[in-house]
Enzyme design. Structure first.
Site, PDB file in Angstrom:
ATOM      1  N   LYS A 105       0.865  -1.192   0.000  1.00  0.00           N
ATOM      2  CA  LYS A 105       0.000   0.000   0.000  1.00  0.00           C
ATOM      3  C   LYS A 105       0.895   1.234   0.000  1.00  0.00           C
ATOM      4  O   LYS A 105       1.852   1.314   0.769  1.00  0.00           O
ATOM      5  CB  LYS A 105      -0.882   0.001   1.249  1.00  0.00           C
ATOM      6  CG  LYS A 105      -1.600   1.327   1.517  1.00  0.00           C
ATOM      7  CD  LYS A 105      -2.200   1.345   2.914  1.00  0.00           C
ATOM      8  CE  LYS A 105      -1.144   1.397   4.003  1.00  0.00           C
ATOM      9  NZ  LYS A 105      -0.437   2.707   4.086  1.00  0.00           N
TER      10      LYS A 105
ATOM     11  N   ALA B  33       7.106  -2.931   9.404  1.00  0.00           N
ATOM     12  CA  ALA B  33       6.928  -1.620  10.048  1.00  0.00           C
ATOM     13  C   ALA B  33       7.492  -0.524   9.152  1.00  0.00           C
ATOM     14  O   ALA B  33       8.299   0.300   9.565  1.00  0.00           O
ATOM     15  CB  ALA B  33       7.599  -1.595  11.417  1.00  0.00           C
TER      16      ALA B  33
ATOM     17  N   ILE C  89       4.049   0.788   4.433  1.00  0.00           N
ATOM     18  CA  ILE C  89       3.419   0.335   3.191  1.00  0.00           C
ATOM     19  C   ILE C  89       2.410  -0.781   3.460  1.00  0.00           C
ATOM     20  O   ILE C  89       2.059  -1.536   2.550  1.00  0.00           O
ATOM     21  CB  ILE C  89       4.463  -0.116   2.142  1.00  0.00           C
ATOM     22  CG1 ILE C  89       5.453  -1.115   2.735  1.00  0.00           C
ATOM     23  CG2 ILE C  89       5.178   1.087   1.560  1.00  0.00           C
ATOM     24  CD1 ILE C  89       6.456  -1.664   1.717  1.00  0.00           C
ATOM     25  N   GLY C  90       1.954  -0.883   4.697  1.00  0.00           N
ATOM     26  CA  GLY C  90       0.849  -1.773   5.022  1.00  0.00           C
ATOM     27  C   GLY C  90       1.123  -3.244   4.822  1.00  0.00           C
ATOM     28  O   GLY C  90       0.195  -3.998   4.512  1.00  0.00           O
TER      29      GLY C  90
ATOM     30  N   GLY D 255       1.740  -5.832   6.869  1.00  0.00           N
ATOM     31  CA  GLY D 255       0.933  -6.713   7.706  1.00  0.00           C
ATOM     32  C   GLY D 255      -0.533  -6.655   7.342  1.00  0.00           C
ATOM     33  O   GLY D 255      -1.224  -7.684   7.280  1.00  0.00           O
TER      34      GLY D 255
ATOM     35  N   ALA E 165      -1.776  -5.862   4.435  1.00  0.00           N
ATOM     36  CA  ALA E 165      -1.939  -6.525   3.140  1.00  0.00           C
ATOM     37  C   ALA E 165      -1.955  -8.038   3.305  1.00  0.00           C
ATOM     38  O   ALA E 165      -2.714  -8.741   2.623  1.00  0.00           O
ATOM     39  CB  ALA E 165      -0.823  -6.103   2.191  1.00  0.00           C
TER      40      ALA E 165
ATOM     41  N   ASP F  94      -5.838  -0.359   8.323  1.00  0.00           N
ATOM     42  CA  ASP F  94      -5.440  -0.398   6.916  1.00  0.00           C
ATOM     43  C   ASP F  94      -5.903  -1.653   6.191  1.00  0.00           C
ATOM     44  O   ASP F  94      -5.692  -1.777   4.982  1.00  0.00           O
ATOM     45  CB  ASP F  94      -3.913  -0.293   6.793  1.00  0.00           C
ATOM     46  CG  ASP F  94      -3.405   1.132   6.929  1.00  0.00           C
ATOM     47  OD1 ASP F  94      -4.223   2.062   6.797  1.00  0.00           O
ATOM     48  OD2 ASP F  94      -2.200   1.314   7.175  1.00  0.00           O
TER      49      ASP F  94
END
Length: 304
Positions: free
Chosen positions: A18, A105, A108-109, A111, A113, A145
């Site tokens: 993301k 961490a 870009i999301g 986890g 995703a 997210d």
């Protein structure tokens, strides 16, 4: 990295990175959560989630960044599997394998995703067809997210991530994602943030080219960049390095960092930039991939 050979009856889902092209912090709620206004797209850079039939539920992880995670019961993949099974009245039976490539961490999301990919994969494996609005509500229970990652296409994200509206059509463009292999926990970034709040400034026009998209993004910002840079000053070096690459139209941090992106008009420029960066900063993680837009269709229940 251990080779993975999916069984013939397995289901495979990509968990794409993301990317927050913009991120405005518009307020703070009494419970401590922040309201956001963010233009979110996705990159071809991804983890892979494989789901196979099995008795009981298990998770194995492999891949370049898998060592940074664990497969304990509170892992978002296992939580997603159990929540979906409970919601659908299905036994939580599956052997799950995550091939982890995205940094952890990193803004870009990754986890989120992975959790969203689990919901998609197990819906297919278990032949579950929950309404999209119900799936998005379930996703929101896993993390702010996860709904946007479940949609997987360009949206404007508002509220605490629970209000999604389709973004205007976006032009063809390429993203060079770069992470200095420094984890920046999101709560620390919000805690370090100073000053007031921003007004929402969603993208309403449809840029005709990557250059026009870059100009539109320059009229917007990422409000979390300043506190993240104070926590990890190396982010400044990443941004300078990206901005200096030939053909880079815009360099900006994604999410709460430390991953930054360079926006390019074509694959050749993005690939050349990645090759140059790997020569000068070989320890950094980098991936050049197409910007995934394809305006999302979001149920009215999730719209602002």
């Amino acid at each position: 990295m251990t080779a993975v050979f999916p069984a013939a009856d397995s289901v495979i889902e990509a968990a794409c990175a993301k990317v927050n092209l913009t991120l405005h912090v518009t307020g703070r709620r009494a419970n401590g959560y922040h309201d956001l206004d963010s233009l979110v797209v996705f990159s071809g850079a991804h983890d892979t989630l494989i789901a196979c039939p099995a008795e009981g539920l298990s998770l194995a992880m492999t891949g370049p960044t898998a060592a940074l995670l664990d497969a304990e019961d509170d892992n978002i993949i296992l939580r997603a599997a159990r929540r979906l099974a409970e919601r659908a009245g299905h036994r939580p039976d599956a052997r799950l394998t995550l091939i982890k490539r995205l940094p952890v961490a990193a803004g870009i999301g990754g986890g989120s995703a992975d959790g969203a990919a689990t919901l998609r994969a197990l819906s297919r494996l278990w032949k579950i067809a929950l309404p999209q609005a119900e799936m998005l509500t379930l996703a929101a229970e896993l993390g702010a997210d996860v709904p946007v990652c479940l949609v997987g296409k360009a949206v404007t994200m508002a509220g605490i991530g629970d209000h999604l509206t389709p973004a205007p059509p976006l032009p063809e463009a390429w993203l060079l994602l770069v992470n200095p292999r420094r984890a920046v926990p999101t709560p620390q970034v919000f805690k370090a943030r100073q000053g007031g709040f921003s007004a929402a400034n969603p993208l309403t026009e449809s840029p005709a080219s990557a250059q026009a998209l870059a100009e539109a993004l320059k009229r917007r910002t990422n409000d979390l960049a300043e506190p993240a840079r104070r926590i990890e000053p190396v982010i400044d070096e990443v941004l300078r390095t990206l901005a200096a690459l030939p053909g880079c139209l815009l360099a900006r941090m994604s999410g709460s960092g430390a991953t930054c992106f360079g926006l390019f008009a074509d694959q050749t420029s993005a690939d050349f930039g990645m090759a140059s960066l790997r020569e000068t900063h070989g320890s950094w993680w980098a991936s050049a991939d197409r910007l995934i837009g394809d305006t999302a269709r979001v149920p009215a229940a999730l719209a602002v």
